[in-house]
Design an enzyme around this catalytic site. Structure first.
Site, mmCIF file in Angstrom:
data_model
loop_
_atom_site.group_PDB
_atom_site.id
_atom_site.type_symbol
_atom_site.label_atom_id
_atom_site.label_comp_id
_atom_site.label_asym_id
_atom_site.label_seq_id
_atom_site.Cartn_x
_atom_site.Cartn_y
_atom_site.Cartn_z
ATOM 1 N N CYS A 55 0.795 -1.221 0.000
ATOM 2 C CA CYS A 55 0.000 0.000 0.000
ATOM 3 C C CYS A 55 0.836 1.284 0.000
ATOM 4 O O CYS A 55 0.803 2.061 -0.956
ATOM 5 C CB CYS A 55 -0.944 -0.025 1.198
ATOM 6 S SG CYS A 55 -2.035 1.397 1.281
ATOM 7 N N HIS A 110 -2.674 6.640 4.209
ATOM 8 C CA HIS A 110 -1.615 5.680 4.566
ATOM 9 C C HIS A 110 -0.229 6.110 4.112
ATOM 10 O O HIS A 110 0.573 5.306 3.654
ATOM 11 C CB HIS A 110 -1.941 4.286 4.010
ATOM 12 C CG HIS A 110 -1.275 3.183 4.800
ATOM 13 N ND1 HIS A 110 -1.361 1.864 4.460
ATOM 14 C CD2 HIS A 110 -0.509 3.237 5.916
ATOM 15 C CE1 HIS A 110 -0.695 1.133 5.326
ATOM 16 N NE2 HIS A 110 -0.160 1.948 6.226
#
Length: 487
Positions: A55, A110
């Site tokens: 990610c 993130h």
């Protein structure tokens, strides 16, 4: 180009959505009618890959056009790892804002340091890997903000805007974020173009957090497993076993497909709104993901490996009357997204970018383009980092690096722990679609295909100053090359 003529941009990316799991690819048994229709109206990249199937590294590379070793975001932004996107990086959002765009970000970010790395009691209430990113340089030019760091509660998500007060929601995150996206477009100033980035967390695990109406679209017993799901026990890339076996895998795959059908449903809402408001002709829409999901293939779950189910991402771009309605075999890597989009929008690409501008290839329907895509993965778990430190080693010299061409994937894997055996694998993607029969390469210099791919890979390692190359040279197992400017 006048302000009113500048194209809008809507960039939508889901988390952990593999290239094979979309209807128009005719691979997985997934229902995506809105996406399939959309794809036919623009360019489909059938060879889109992520430069790092994880990610945070992908997100940092997508926004900056730089590889993970260059951004420093080589692993997830998480507790125990001092990793985050530097506020000094130049992101596509900053370029857009500087050129008069209204910029917005909705959903999973993130890219900030988890607040628990700095304090045991964050004012924002952030827990785990989560973080509130306050207004300022760490938002990289995004003016509207409705986001969170990393938190996998899809049915009861939370968000922050411009203060540390958490916004708790009882609504499936994809539906809620789509509501917010449409409201953002409705509330925009119409004398300026807008650029909206929408980051959906599903179909990322936990897979069972998906509305029942999407589950009802599928019959568990009729969903085919991929041909490379050939084991009854499953693990992640570092070897830890996953609970359950084949029966649980079937449940997870149904839920995974259900979430993708839910994404399709809400993507359709955005497309419908653009059409009703007569915005579609002057709006570039991109639909993609950050990386894939193994879902039992090769006995693995999740990502962070070099298989097509992990590195392959769907990527479609529509700009009516500008972008052709075709499927292209062009190799598109994460770092190519920023320069390609900026060039399509006739904006200057920063010198910091390491990716390729493929805009000309798209507009002119050229077949030729990059000959290979470079990919990387680094050991990033807290325990692994500590083990390397204890042994006096640099964890970023380990993991795996790979070259993906149209015909082959070539991998050098140096392991995720000190002392792991080094291996080289060559996959013929034309003859072995499911990557079930890799060729183990002991001496690349005596293998004509492996020799050339090893040379290409080593050139990338040197050009990007990747410490992995130094480790290979220490072992005298890599072809010695000189740097070659690629950009």
């Amino acid at each position: 180009m006048g302000r009113r003529q500048k194209p809008n941009l809507i960039y939508i990316f889901a988390d952990q959505w593999r290239r094979q799991a979309v209807g128009f690819e005719r691979e997985d048994d997934v229902l995506t009618p809105n996406i399939d229709a959309f794809a036919l109206e623009g360019t489909i990249f059938s060879n889109a890959v992520t430069c790092s199937p994880l990610c945070s590294p992908h997100r940092a590379s997508m926004l900056t056009g730089k590889y993970p070793n260059s951004t420093g975001v080589y692993t997830n932004c998480k507790v125990g790892a001092d990793v985050s996107l530097s506020q000094d990086e130049i992101c596509i959002s900053e370029v857009l804002a500087e050129n008069g765009y209204q910029t917005g970000y909705i959903g999973k970010w993130h890219l900030d340091l988890p607040e628990l790395n700095e304090t045991d009691q964050p004012v924002s209430g952030a827990a785990g890997w989560d973080a509130y990113t306050p207004p300022g340089p760490k938002r990289h030019g995004f003016q509207y903000w409705y986001s969170y760091g990393a938190w996998d509660e899809h049915l009861t998500p939370h968000y922050w805007q411009d203060c540390p007060e958490k916004i708790n929601v009882n609504q499936w995150s994809v539906e809620h974020e789509t509501d917010k996206a449409i409201h953002y477009i409705q509330s925009r100033r119409d004398d300026q173009p807008f650029a909206l980035f929408l980051s959906w967390n599903p179909p990322h695990s936990p897979f069972d957090q998906v509305p029942e109406k999407y589950r009802k679209l599928y019959n568990r017993e009729r969903i085919r497993l991929r041909e490379n799901v050939n084991q009854s026990a499953f693990s992640v890339h570092t070897g830890e076993a996953m609970d359950g076996g084949m029966e649980e895998l079937k449940d997870k795959q149904l839920n995974y497909f259900a979430a993708i059908s839910g994404i399709d449903d809400h993507f359709g809402r955005i497309l419908k709104y653009l059409k009703e408001e007569k915005l579609e002709e002057n709006t570039i829409v991109v639909l993609t993901s950050d990386h894939g999901e193994m879902m039992g293939s090769h006995g693995l779950m999740a990502k962070h490996v070099w298989y097509e189910e992990s590195i392959g991402v769907p990527f479609c771009i529509r700009w009516p009357k500008k972008v052709p309605q075709i499927r292209t075999d062009l190799l598109l890597n994460t770092v190519d997204i920023m320069p390609t989009l900026l060039s399509l929008m006739k904006l200057d690409v920063p010198d910091t970018v390491e990716g390729n501008d493929l805009s000309g290839c798209i507009l002119n329907q050229q077949i030729s383009g990059p000959e290979e895509a470079y990919m990387c993965a680094y050991p990033g778990r807290k325990e692994a980092i500590e083990a390397f430190q204890k042994a006096g080693l640099n964890n970023r010299e380990y993991g795996w690096r790979a070259i993906r061409t149209h015909e082959f994937t070539y991998v050098i894997h140096h392991g995720y722990a000190p002392g792991d055996e080094q291996i080289r694998l060559l996959y013929d993607l034309q003859k072995d679609k499911y990557q079930l029969h890799p060729e183990h390469i002991d001496y690349p210099e005596s293998h004509p295909i492996a020799k050339e791919l090893e040379r290409k890979l080593c050139c990338w390692l040197v050009d990007l100053n990747d410490p992995f190359y130094r480790r290979l040279m220490d072992r005298q197992t890599c072809i010695n090359v000189t740097p070659k400017k690629r950009i």
